[in-house]
Design an enzyme around this catalytic site. Sequence first.
Site, PDB file in Angstrom:
ATOM      1  CB  CYS A   1     -77.530 -40.889  33.327  1.00  0.00           C
ATOM      2  SG  CYS A   1     -77.837 -40.086  31.746  1.00  0.00           S
TER       3      CYS A   1
ATOM      4  CD  GLU B   1     -71.492 -43.752  36.882  1.00  0.00           C
ATOM      5  OE1 GLU B   1     -71.079 -44.404  35.909  1.00  0.00           O
ATOM      6  OE2 GLU B   1     -72.524 -44.046  37.517  1.00  0.00           O
TER       7      GLU B   1
END
Length: 317
Positions: A193, A227
């Site tokens: 994140c 990600e």
Amino acid sequence: MDVDGEGDTFELNVNGAQVETPPPVSSFSKEQEIEKLRTSGSMTQSISEIARVKNLNRLQIGKHEVEAWYFSPYPKEYAHLPVLYICEFCLAYFPSPMMLSRHRQRCTLFHPPGNEIYRHQDISVFELDGKRQLSWCRNLSLLSKCFLDHKTLYYDVTPFMYYVMCLRDSTGCHIIGYFSKEKESAENYNVACILTLPQHQRHGFGKLLIEFSYELSKKEGKLGSPEKPLSDLGLLGYHELSIDDIAQKTSITHADIMNTCTTLQLFKHYKGQHIICLSEAVLEKHEKVRNKRRRRIYADNLIWKPPVFTRDQLRFY
């Protein structure tokens, strides 16, 4: 995350090659790219999260007051206050400025509670373990959820390391943004994140965070990739940043390099193979942005060894 810098551009020269002139850089539309990624399924989001009604109005973080963008699961008693007051050092939250002021008289933190692994001029980066600094990392997740529509995990912080970038002055280290990273990633993700706080966006800090994440990958001797899914602006930030020489020099995966070149329409077909063709317009734009960029990561200032975890330390449940 809002990113306004450019990454390095790489060129493969073909002597005497005549190739079709690439379309102008202006033909690259952020809006069209986001829509294409949404509809093609390469960037998915939690519909239930997006549908939740925003429960906070404004946040006071240090000397900055910003508007919340999305729902964040702060306790119900703090919902719909005119302003939620947040300690910029420990990230604790309070319903009134008086309570924040009393807290600051007792709070001993003046920087994130982790190891400072990078310092250059007024920029510092701290490494935090989600298992050791549990409360701080949970508070960070609550805060970041106010500005990320796709983030669904708020309290499950133990499997992650956090890298928090700060502006340093005489009063302490003020958080700019951060990225988290799995302690053990089978896919070699180097970012889980990533966020630049709204008050620090459009100053190149998002690019700086991305650049720093790849410096860690270089230290680890691995190729890394963020990600998926990324937030809209975070996704485009990576496209602006980024087959074997490029991957080894940058620690960016081959797939991400291919995706970036395709998005920016840099591939041309010549004599049965694909080449990277950079037009004068592309080079001119890159040079302008490169001259504009004020901050870079200097690898010599990174004092860090990749953390090693035992099997027991990687047992989170």
